[in-house]
Design a protein around this motif. Structure first.
Motif, PDB file in Angstrom:
ATOM      1  N   UNK A  87      19.046 -12.758 -17.051  1.00  0.00           N
ATOM      2  CA  UNK A  87      18.847 -12.633 -15.765  1.00  0.00           C
ATOM      3  C   UNK A  87      20.463 -13.008 -15.052  1.00  0.00           C
ATOM      4  N   UNK A  88      21.265 -13.987 -15.538  1.00  0.00           N
ATOM      5  CA  UNK A  88      22.459 -14.107 -14.898  1.00  0.00           C
ATOM      6  C   UNK A  88      23.608 -13.586 -15.734  1.00  0.00           C
ATOM      7  N   UNK A  89      23.301 -12.859 -16.741  1.00  0.00           N
ATOM      8  CA  UNK A  89      24.438 -12.062 -17.494  1.00  0.00           C
ATOM      9  C   UNK A  89      25.218 -13.129 -18.521  1.00  0.00           C
ATOM     10  N   UNK A  90      25.974 -12.740 -19.185  1.00  0.00           N
ATOM     11  CA  UNK A  90      26.732 -13.632 -20.119  1.00  0.00           C
ATOM     12  C   UNK A  90      25.738 -14.613 -21.123  1.00  0.00           C
ATOM     13  N   UNK A  91      26.192 -15.482 -21.516  1.00  0.00           N
ATOM     14  CA  UNK A  91      25.566 -16.708 -22.271  1.00  0.00           C
ATOM     15  C   UNK A  91      25.232 -18.132 -21.749  1.00  0.00           C
ATOM     16  N   UNK A  92      23.878 -18.386 -22.211  1.00  0.00           N
ATOM     17  CA  UNK A  92      23.619 -19.827 -21.921  1.00  0.00           C
ATOM     18  C   UNK A  92      24.725 -20.696 -22.636  1.00  0.00           C
ATOM     19  N   UNK A  94      24.823 -24.600 -22.550  1.00  0.00           N
ATOM     20  CA  UNK A  94      24.255 -26.075 -22.814  1.00  0.00           C
ATOM     21  C   UNK A  94      22.773 -26.038 -23.532  1.00  0.00           C
ATOM     22  N   UNK A  95      22.926 -26.570 -25.014  1.00  0.00           N
ATOM     23  CA  UNK A  95      21.569 -26.905 -25.506  1.00  0.00           C
ATOM     24  C   UNK A  95      21.731 -28.291 -26.106  1.00  0.00           C
ATOM     25  N   UNK A  96      20.369 -28.898 -26.091  1.00  0.00           N
ATOM     26  CA  UNK A  96      20.243 -30.154 -26.531  1.00  0.00           C
ATOM     27  C   UNK A  96      20.188 -30.109 -28.119  1.00  0.00           C
ATOM     28  N   UNK A  97      20.121 -31.363 -28.860  1.00  0.00           N
ATOM     29  CA  UNK A  97      20.172 -31.577 -30.173  1.00  0.00           C
ATOM     30  C   UNK A  97      19.097 -30.641 -30.865  1.00  0.00           C
ATOM     31  N   UNK A  98      18.066 -30.569 -30.148  1.00  0.00           N
ATOM     32  CA  UNK A  98      16.773 -29.797 -30.785  1.00  0.00           C
ATOM     33  C   UNK A  98      16.716 -28.293 -30.298  1.00  0.00           C
ATOM     34  N   UNK A  99      17.939 -27.876 -29.535  1.00  0.00           N
ATOM     35  CA  UNK A  99      17.917 -26.475 -29.337  1.00  0.00           C
ATOM     36  C   UNK A  99      17.240 -26.017 -28.066  1.00  0.00           C
ATOM     37  N   UNK A 100      16.713 -27.031 -27.343  1.00  0.00           N
ATOM     38  CA  UNK A 100      16.183 -26.768 -26.078  1.00  0.00           C
ATOM     39  C   UNK A 100      17.330 -26.550 -25.240  1.00  0.00           C
ATOM     40  N   UNK A 101      16.802 -25.774 -24.305  1.00  0.00           N
ATOM     41  CA  UNK A 101      18.136 -25.466 -23.459  1.00  0.00           C
ATOM     42  C   UNK A 101      18.365 -26.483 -22.338  1.00  0.00           C
ATOM     43  N   UNK A 102      19.526 -26.810 -22.134  1.00  0.00           N
ATOM     44  CA  UNK A 102      20.012 -28.079 -21.404  1.00  0.00           C
ATOM     45  C   UNK A 102      20.006 -27.551 -19.980  1.00  0.00           C
ATOM     46  N   UNK A 103      20.660 -28.409 -19.115  1.00  0.00           N
ATOM     47  CA  UNK A 103      21.081 -27.966 -17.699  1.00  0.00           C
ATOM     48  C   UNK A 103      22.191 -26.851 -17.487  1.00  0.00           C
ATOM     49  N   UNK A 104      22.170 -25.800 -17.200  1.00  0.00           N
ATOM     50  CA  UNK A 104      23.078 -24.590 -16.826  1.00  0.00           C
ATOM     51  C   UNK A 104      23.765 -24.731 -15.614  1.00  0.00           C
ATOM     52  N   UNK A 105      24.949 -24.888 -15.690  1.00  0.00           N
ATOM     53  CA  UNK A 105      25.967 -25.108 -14.794  1.00  0.00           C
ATOM     54  C   UNK A 105      26.870 -23.687 -14.642  1.00  0.00           C
ATOM     55  N   UNK A 107      29.973 -21.185 -15.910  1.00  0.00           N
ATOM     56  CA  UNK A 107      30.295 -20.535 -17.211  1.00  0.00           C
ATOM     57  C   UNK A 107      31.888 -20.630 -17.498  1.00  0.00           C
ATOM     58  N   UNK A 108      32.039 -21.049 -18.713  1.00  0.00           N
ATOM     59  CA  UNK A 108      33.529 -21.552 -18.938  1.00  0.00           C
ATOM     60  C   UNK A 108      34.113 -20.103 -19.874  1.00  0.00           C
ATOM     61  N   UNK A 109      35.462 -20.050 -19.698  1.00  0.00           N
ATOM     62  CA  UNK A 109      36.172 -18.927 -20.245  1.00  0.00           C
ATOM     63  C   UNK A 109      36.079 -18.755 -21.698  1.00  0.00           C
ATOM     64  N   UNK A 110      36.210 -20.012 -22.297  1.00  0.00           N
ATOM     65  CA  UNK A 110      36.276 -20.320 -23.671  1.00  0.00           C
ATOM     66  C   UNK A 110      35.032 -20.023 -24.448  1.00  0.00           C
TER      67      UNK A 110
END
Length: 468
Positions: A87-92, A94-105, A107-110
């Motif tokens: 939906x937003x483009x690019x890549x998510x 933030x992921x938690x230890x179990x690979x559940x998606x964390x809070x998305x804020x 987008x960083x260049x690196x």
């Protein structure tokens, strides 16, 4: 008279008791014999010790298979296509230890650059899955060109929000460290896709950086730029350089970026800057003591500080790669790579468990005096693995020590750095082997170091197995 049956001719009431006594005597004799023999047997390898694999074609192929499996299962399959933001483009990020998606804020260049680069390399390596990986690298390239590029002043923002507006530090400054990765990843994306816009933006990124960020007086590049491209004399560097300073970290990644771009665009001006950054890294940042200086004044005079073992070994690989790209088999690059790794093995290597520590205080003579940061960081382990095999390919006829360290490092990674419950690599593992932290991925933590290392290592192992 006794026969071979030690209970013969004994009163029946005593046979059971006597039989037990005989059995005990035989058992004691057997144990004593075993103990005597044990004294002359070689000691068993301690728990967690590396497998004693000789450097043979069978060993090369065996580990190559393990590396390929780790690359696919623990790296590529974890990020692609799972990280794609449809939906937003690019890549998510933030992921938690179990690979559940964390809070998305933001987008960083690196992060966006490194996933763009990794998926491009995967597309070239695995033709059967090229459709997936090409779609991923095109997604990342679009994010870099459409949202992270500053259409008003040029150059890449450090961070943007999901709408492409500069956010966080991205609203104040541009980071040359991050711009290097934007150039690097778009060059790789073009190499995989042959999409002309990716090449055009990589070229544009280099030209913009060279116009605004190059230090014409002392050489090299400024660390932080204002949004309009002018040097930010009071800018806050994301890699720890103080205002007015230059850093090893930014410089080695500029070398890396220019190397990647020159491979696909042999431009004369780019070659001159690649040569310049090669010379700066080899003559100013590297010291014959076997370590890199982390920070410098603007005139490249050294600032005392710490030694980062991971950057040392990574730079060894990057120097050799850059020399080859310039068309030179430079003995100075190989010598530097070897000294950097030997120094890291001497001061930062965990001889008991394997794995490379993070950093330590160092003197001008290269002596690490203490204050070791003994955490084992994911990217440090990946870079160490890569350069150990690189040195084995070059010096293996002379010494087996780099191969032995490589095997021990690989065993450490597979035992301790890999999360055997949830998959992927732990970002940080304590010296005792226990994982630290609660995330698998964030703006600074992704898959590029592991992917580059494992892609390079598996390919090198198979060449060695074939006698090449």
């Amino acid at each position: 008279m006794f026969t071979s049956d030690c209970t013969a001719r004994i009163h029946p009431a005593l046979q059971l008791r006597f039989g037990r006594i005989c059995f005990a005597l035989v058992l004691l004799a057997s144990v004593a014999g075993i103990a005597g023999k044990a004294q002359v047997q070689p000691a068993a390898a301690p728990a967690g010790a590396a497998r004693a694999l000789p450097p043979t074609p069978d060993s090369y192929r065996r580990i190559a298979g393990e590396v390929e499996a780790n690359l696919q299962k623990e790296i590529l399959d974890k990020w692609f296509p799972n990280a794609a933001d449809d939906q937003g483009g690019g890549f998510f990020e933030n992921y938690n230890q179990d690979w559940t998606r964390g809070r998305q804020n933001n987008r960083s260049l690196v992060y966006q650059s490194r996933l763009t680069w990794t998926s491009a390399q995967a597309a070239r390596r695995y033709p059967a899955k090229a459709g997936l990986y090409l779609a991923m690298t095109r997604r990342g390239a679009a994010e870099l060109m459409d949202k992270l590029w500053d259409n008003s002043h040029g150059g890449f923002y450090w961070t943007v929000d999901t709408n492409g507006q500069p956010a966080g530090q991205g609203a104040s400054w541009k980071q040359v460290y991050g711009i290097a990765f934007g150039i690097y990843s778009l060059a790789a994306s073009y190499e995989a896709t042959k999409d002309q816009p990716a090449l055009a933006f990589a070229q544009k990124g280099f030209r913009w950086l060279d116009e605004h960020g190059h230090d014409d007086q002392y050489g090299g590049y400024f660390e932080v730029l204002n949004l309009d491209g002018s040097p930010a004399r009071d800018g806050v560097s994301v890699v720890g350089a103080r205002p007015g300073q230059k850093s090893m970290n930014t410089s080695i990644h500029l070398l890396e970026a220019f190397t990647g771009l020159y491979k696909i665009w042999p431009d004369a001006a780019l070659r001159a800057r690649l040569q310049e950054m090669y010379d700066i890294n080899l003559r100013k940042i590297y010291s014959e003591a076997g370590c890199l200086t982390m920070f410098f004044n603007s005139d490249w005079s050294r600032v005392p500080g710490r030694d980062s073992f991971g950057h040392d070994v990574e730079a060894g690989f990057l120097l050799v790669e850059a020399a080859e790209t310039l068309g030179r088999d430079d003995p100075a690059a190989w010598s530097a790579a070897r000294r950097l790794v030997d120094h890291a093995l001497q001061y930062g290597w965990d001889n008991e468990r394997g794995g490379l520590y993070d950093a330590g205080d160092v003197t001008a003579a290269g002596v690490v005096t203490g204050n070791l940061a003994t955490d084992k960081i994911w990217w440090v382990q990946a870079e160490q693995l890569n350069v150990l095999l690189l040195l084995h390919t070059h010096y293996g006829m002379e010494t087996q020590k780099y191969w032995d360290a490589f095997v021990k490092q690989w065993n450490y990674i597979t035992k301790n750095q890999v999360d055997h419950q949830h998959g992927g690599w732990y970002p940080t593992v304590r010296a005792n082997g226990s994982p630290a932290g609660e995330v698998k991925s964030d703006g600074w933590t992704e898959c590029y170091h592991q992917a580059r290392s494992l892609l390079t290592v598996s390919e090198s192992l198979l060449r060695l197995a074939d006698g090449k």
